[in-house]
Design a protein around this motif. Structure first.
Motif, mmCIF file in Angstrom:
data_model
loop_
_atom_site.group_PDB
_atom_site.id
_atom_site.type_symbol
_atom_site.label_atom_id
_atom_site.label_comp_id
_atom_site.label_asym_id
_atom_site.label_seq_id
_atom_site.Cartn_x
_atom_site.Cartn_y
_atom_site.Cartn_z
ATOM 1 N N PHE A 12 -8.502 -2.811 26.885
ATOM 2 C CA PHE A 12 -9.731 -2.116 27.297
ATOM 3 C C PHE A 12 -10.560 -2.982 28.236
ATOM 4 O O PHE A 12 -11.207 -2.483 29.157
ATOM 5 C CB PHE A 12 -10.553 -1.740 26.066
ATOM 6 N N GLN A 13 -10.567 -4.294 27.995
ATOM 7 C CA GLN A 13 -11.301 -5.190 28.897
ATOM 8 C C GLN A 13 -10.705 -5.162 30.308
ATOM 9 O O GLN A 13 -11.431 -5.291 31.301
ATOM 10 C CB GLN A 13 -11.289 -6.612 28.346
ATOM 11 N N SER A 14 -9.383 -5.017 30.362
ATOM 12 C CA SER A 14 -8.756 -4.936 31.694
ATOM 13 C C SER A 14 -9.146 -3.669 32.429
ATOM 14 O O SER A 14 -9.058 -3.605 33.661
ATOM 15 C CB SER A 14 -7.238 -5.005 31.544
ATOM 16 N N ILE A 15 -9.612 -2.686 31.668
ATOM 17 C CA ILE A 15 -10.037 -1.424 32.269
ATOM 18 C C ILE A 15 -11.541 -1.400 32.486
ATOM 19 O O ILE A 15 -12.028 -1.062 33.582
ATOM 20 C CB ILE A 15 -9.608 -0.240 31.388
ATOM 21 N N TYR A 16 -12.316 -1.781 31.454
ATOM 22 C CA TYR A 16 -13.766 -1.652 31.503
ATOM 23 C C TYR A 16 -14.472 -2.941 31.879
ATOM 24 O O TYR A 16 -15.685 -2.952 32.047
ATOM 25 C CB TYR A 16 -14.297 -1.197 30.146
ATOM 26 N N GLY A 17 -13.754 -4.006 31.945
ATOM 27 C CA GLY A 17 -14.383 -5.281 32.269
ATOM 28 C C GLY A 17 -14.342 -6.250 31.091
ATOM 29 O O GLY A 17 -14.163 -5.853 29.939
ATOM 30 N N LYS A 18 -14.519 -7.517 31.417
ATOM 31 C CA LYS A 18 -14.380 -8.558 30.386
ATOM 32 C C LYS A 18 -15.511 -8.547 29.369
ATOM 33 O O LYS A 18 -15.394 -9.124 28.298
ATOM 34 C CB LYS A 18 -14.316 -9.935 31.037
ATOM 35 N N LYS A 19 -16.622 -7.936 29.690
ATOM 36 C CA LYS A 19 -17.733 -7.894 28.742
ATOM 37 C C LYS A 19 -17.556 -6.835 27.653
ATOM 38 O O LYS A 19 -18.351 -6.778 26.721
ATOM 39 C CB LYS A 19 -19.038 -7.627 29.504
ATOM 40 N N TYR A 20 -16.571 -6.024 27.817
ATOM 41 C CA TYR A 20 -16.332 -4.958 26.826
ATOM 42 C C TYR A 20 -15.896 -5.575 25.489
ATOM 43 O O TYR A 20 -14.847 -6.230 25.402
ATOM 44 C CB TYR A 20 -15.271 -3.997 27.356
ATOM 45 N N LYS A 21 -16.761 -5.433 24.457
ATOM 46 C CA LYS A 21 -16.491 -5.920 23.094
ATOM 47 C C LYS A 21 -16.060 -7.389 23.081
ATOM 48 O O LYS A 21 -15.171 -7.799 22.340
ATOM 49 C CB LYS A 21 -15.419 -5.072 22.403
ATOM 50 N N GLU A 22 -16.731 -8.174 23.916
ATOM 51 C CA GLU A 22 -16.362 -9.585 24.016
ATOM 52 C C GLU A 22 -16.656 -10.335 22.716
ATOM 53 O O GLU A 22 -15.838 -11.150 22.252
ATOM 54 C CB GLU A 22 -17.123 -10.225 25.192
ATOM 55 N N GLU A 23 -17.829 -10.060 22.135
ATOM 56 C CA GLU A 23 -18.177 -10.749 20.877
ATOM 57 C C GLU A 23 -17.194 -10.391 19.756
ATOM 58 O O GLU A 23 -16.758 -11.255 18.982
ATOM 59 C CB GLU A 23 -19.602 -10.369 20.463
#
Length: 553
Positions: A197-208
């Motif tokens: 999902f981060q590869s799609i929505y960006g690295k900040k997606y659910k990073e924590e």
């Protein structure tokens, strides 16, 4: 209580996950609005549109993983342990702040910090069961119980129980390790989905959340690696213990089979001996005694077999019995004397089953036939005899006589050896003015006639006993004696009779003698009489003695 705590903290965890998902959804909506406002779609947006079907599948997969994690007890324990550590850390910080506040006398801060400290302490008390890491039981399994000593077949039950416990502990440990591996796989899958999902929505997606999963995976993977190594060592120890116990069980089962075969062999030989005894021994009494001896020998051999198989050190048993023999002999004197009496009876030949005996005990006499000779006692069945008529006035009782009576009491055998007859006597008193010579002659003729058969039998029997005993006088002819008594002349008749039916012949001879005496005018049977002389005009009054009236007829 632990399950309740797990449910409570899982609820808190679910709420936090739900809140984070709402936040992520809002961020997704913002991202989508940004992409709509852009004049040209970015590469991420193209990829999102292209893989929209995969995202739905992954969202469903992620939901399944979340449900699994929420229900997994091991993961719940891990989260509760992390919560415990977090609360403990926060409590330490609050205590440090409270210490500084006390130094600077900040009353408002002190009150707030004390309330917070109390709340955190209550939380720690609730989480106290999760103080230790949940994987410690996997990295440090319980020590195996000490292997039981299996030295006899009696320990087989204990051995099978121990074997079952070992297998159960091994399976339980393997299941726990399998659950940990499954947990690790789900977390790894969750991590991969979030990265996708981060590869799609960006690295900040659910990073924590991703960082938290990585931390959890690191700890769980480390615990799994240690547990896997421990499992190999633990399984080896369990397998060695199972192998040792199984070997001991096989040895004891083999011993049981040997015991069973030995006892079976004893019974086979016993059956053979009994068969030959039945075929070769015609005398019932001798066959009965042979049967008893064979049974006793069987019992003795079986006991010896069991002792030598089950006792590890027979010498130790002999030593213990040697020291305890004195006390046992005193405490169980009668028992041992009865056993010794059994040997005397069986091998001495003084008594046999079927013999008629008379036992004197405590001033009383018991006459009956031996119906059984056991290891501790003889059993006799009373018959109607002269003793019953004169003394007991009852018969038919079963009397048990301890075998030790052969040493301490008087036992008379009416049918010892080949003798089946005994002397019996009848006393008939006649008056002094009777013809005692005629009376003796009549009595002699009657006795000689009716006792002749038993007289001949007795003579033959006594001749046979001459080889065994020193017999000086074997005169068994009827004997008539005349004695002077205070109330008359006593005609005493003695003759041989059947040991088992003495009363029958006694009754017949008595009746015949009385009939013949009554036919003679010069023979009168004497009996107690009283002659009373009194005057015709004298009135007799009853004489009182000891408060009773004497009647005169």
């Amino acid at each position: 209580m632990i399950l309740i705590k797990i449910v409570v903290f899982n609820l808190f965890l679910s709420l936090s996950i739900f809140a984070s998902s709402l936040e992520n959804n809002s961020s997704l909506e913002n991202n989508s609005s940004i992409t709509k406002n852009e004049s040209k779609p970015t590469q991420t947006t193209k990829k999102f549109v292209k893989e929209r079907g995969d995202i739905k599948v992954l969202n469903k997969k992620l939901e399944t993983i979340e449900n699994y994690l929420n229900k997994d007890i091991l993961y719940a324990k891990y989260n509760n342990h992390q919560t415990y550590i977090s609360v403990q850390r926060e409590l330490n910080e609050v205590k440090a702040k409270l210490k500084r506040a006390n130094q600077f006398h900040k009353i408002e801060d002190i009150a707030k910090l004390q309330i917070k400290e109390k709340s955190l302490e209550n939380q720690l008390e609730l989480l106290n069961d999760f103080k230790n890491p949940p994987f410690i039981t996997l990295t440090k399994p319980n020590e195996l119980k000490k292997q039981p000593e299996i030295s006899s077949p009696f320990h087989l039950f204990k051995a099978f129980t121990y074997l079952k416990q070992l297998k159960s502990a091994k399976e339980e440990y393997a299941n726990e390790l399998k659950k940990l591996n499954e947990l690790m796989k789900n977390l790894q899958e969750k991590e991969n989905i979030i990265k996708y999902f981060q590869s799609i929505y960006g690295k900040k997606y659910k990073e924590e959340q991703l960082q938290e999963i990585k931390k959890e995976l690191k700890e769980i993977r480390s615990a799994y690696d240690i547990a896997s190594s421990t499992n190999k060592v633990y399984n080896k120890r369990v397998d060695d213990a199972i192998r040792n116990v199984t070997t001991s069980i096989k040895a004891q089962i083999k011993k049981l089979i040997n015991i069973a075969l030995t006892i079976l062999l004893i019974f086979v030989f016993s059956f053979i001996f009994k068969y030959f005894a039945k075929k070769t021994i015609t005398d019932n009494q001798r066959y009965y005694m042979a049967h008893k001896v064979i049974n006793f020998t069987n019992l003795f051999l079986i006991i010896m077999v069991l002792l030598f198989y089950f006792l590890e050190n027979a010498t130790y048993l002999v030593t213990v019995l040697g020291f305890a023999s004195a006390g046992i002999a005193i405490a169980m004197k009668d028992l041992f004397m009865s056993m010794l009496g059994w040997f005397v009876i069986v091998f001495g030949g003084s008594f046999h089953v079927g013999d008629r005996i008379k036992v004197y005990k405590g001033g009383k006499s018991y006459v009956g036939d031996i119906v059984d000779i056991s290891f501790l006692r003889m059993t006799i069945l009373e018959d109607v005899t002269l003793t019953s008529y004169l003394e007991n006035r009852r018969s038919g009782r079963v009397v048990f006589i301890p075998n030790n009576y052969v040493f301490t009491e008087l036992l008379a055998n009416y049918t010892h050896g080949k003798i089946k007859t005994v002397w019996d006597g009848i006393d008939i008193p006649i008056t002094f003015d009777s013809n005692h010579k005629k009376a003796s002659h009549i009595a002699r003729e009657i006795v000689r006639k009716y006792a002749k058969g038993y007289t001949d039998i007795s003579r033959k029997q006594l001749n046979l006993l001459r080889n065994q005993y020193s017999l000086k006088n074997i005169n068994v002819d009827p004997r008539i004696y005349t004695f002077i008594e205070k109330n008359g002349i006593m005609i005493s008749c003695w003759y041989m009779t059947n040991s088992y039916a003495a009363l029958t012949l006694r009754s017949n001879i008595s009746a015949l003698i009385i009939d013949e005496f009554n036919k003679e005018d010069d023979i009168k049977i004497a009996y107690d009489t009283h002659i009373v002389n009194y005057k015709k005009d004298e009135v007799l009054k009853p004489k009182k003695e000891d408060g009773e009236e004497e009647s005169i007829s």
